[in-house]
Design a protein around this motif. Sequence first.
Motif, PDB file in Angstrom:
ATOM      1  N   HIS A 268     -11.431  18.136 -13.958  1.00 20.21           N
ATOM      2  CA  HIS A 268     -10.600  18.013 -15.156  1.00 20.21           C
ATOM      3  C   HIS A 268     -11.208  16.985 -16.097  1.00 20.21           C
ATOM      4  CE1 HIS A 268      -7.227  16.690 -17.648  1.00 20.21           C
ATOM      5  NE2 HIS A 268      -6.809  17.936 -17.539  1.00 20.21           N
ATOM      6  N   ASP A 269     -11.639  15.859 -15.558  1.00 22.29           N
ATOM      7  CA  ASP A 269     -12.326  14.853 -16.368  1.00 22.29           C
ATOM      8  C   ASP A 269     -13.639  15.397 -16.920  1.00 22.29           C
ATOM      9  OD1 ASP A 269     -10.295  13.109 -15.865  1.00 22.29           O
ATOM     10  OD2 ASP A 269     -11.356  11.980 -14.309  1.00 22.29           O
TER      11      ASP A 269
ATOM     12  N   ILE B  23     -14.265  18.518 -17.718  1.00 25.05           N
ATOM     13  CA  ILE B  23     -13.969  19.435 -18.823  1.00 25.05           C
ATOM     14  C   ILE B  23     -13.688  18.646 -20.095  1.00 25.05           C
ATOM     15  CG2 ILE B  23     -12.295  21.132 -19.678  1.00 25.05           C
ATOM     16  CD1 ILE B  23     -12.108  22.151 -16.770  1.00 25.05           C
ATOM     17  N   ILE B  24     -12.912  17.592 -19.972  1.00 22.65           N
ATOM     18  CA  ILE B  24     -12.626  16.752 -21.140  1.00 22.65           C
ATOM     19  C   ILE B  24     -13.916  16.100 -21.640  1.00 22.65           C
ATOM     20  CG2 ILE B  24     -11.440  14.654 -21.894  1.00 22.65           C
ATOM     21  CD1 ILE B  24      -9.143  15.501 -20.012  1.00 22.65           C
ATOM     22  N   ALA B  25     -14.751  15.638 -20.721  1.00 18.44           N
ATOM     23  CA  ALA B  25     -16.028  15.039 -21.115  1.00 18.44           C
ATOM     24  C   ALA B  25     -16.926  16.066 -21.795  1.00 18.44           C
ATOM     25  CB  ALA B  25     -16.724  14.446 -19.892  1.00 18.44           C
TER      26      ALA B  25
ATOM     27  N   LEU C  37     -15.928  18.644 -23.555  1.00 18.79           N
ATOM     28  CA  LEU C  37     -15.389  18.853 -24.901  1.00 18.79           C
ATOM     29  C   LEU C  37     -15.772  17.702 -25.828  1.00 18.79           C
ATOM     30  CD1 LEU C  37     -11.855  20.277 -24.047  1.00 18.79           C
ATOM     31  CD2 LEU C  37     -13.840  21.517 -24.912  1.00 18.79           C
ATOM     32  N   ILE C  38     -15.731  16.478 -25.303  1.00 21.23           N
ATOM     33  CA  ILE C  38     -16.144  15.327 -26.102  1.00 21.23           C
ATOM     34  C   ILE C  38     -17.630  15.424 -26.436  1.00 21.23           C
ATOM     35  CG2 ILE C  38     -16.465  12.813 -26.050  1.00 21.23           C
ATOM     36  CD1 ILE C  38     -13.869  12.685 -24.403  1.00 21.23           C
TER      37      ILE C  38
ATOM     38  N   LEU D 116     -19.415   9.113 -20.656  1.00 21.64           N
ATOM     39  CA  LEU D 116     -18.653  10.267 -20.193  1.00 21.64           C
ATOM     40  C   LEU D 116     -18.774  10.414 -18.689  1.00 21.64           C
ATOM     41  CD1 LEU D 116     -19.640  12.784 -22.991  1.00 21.64           C
ATOM     42  CD2 LEU D 116     -17.582  11.395 -22.850  1.00 21.64           C
TER      43      LEU D 116
END
Length: 133
Positions: A13-14, A16-18, A20-21, A79
């Motif tokens: 989950h982290d 995926i967010i990373a 996207l960033i 990230l």
Amino acid sequence: MNDLIDLYGPAYHDGIIAALILIATIAVGLLLQRLLFAFLGRVLARKDDGVVAALLRRAQAPAGFALPLIAALIALPYLTFPARVDTALLRLTAVASTIAVAWGIIASIGLYTDLVKRRYSLEDEDNLHARQV
């Protein structure tokens, strides 16, 4: 089946967010490159200098690759990715950095060629010196 369950863990989950960033950072780097070259093209278009035009023309494509890469290289240490993705990103950025440097060198050779062609024109009536170069 366990691999699919692992995709919903907190590390992924982290990741995926990373990701996207990272994608947003690359997009901002590309946007900045486009704006910079559009601004320079508009400001320097008033000057009738072939050297500046050749420099902008030759540098635009490598900079379009290098500036988003630099933005990604700045963002990557901050990230958090899963270990396998982090290893792949490390290899990918190493290869991309090599490509960016090589592309810059090739562009500078092309710029040198443009400058030599501009300096030694074959259209001149007395073009003996240009033919010797």
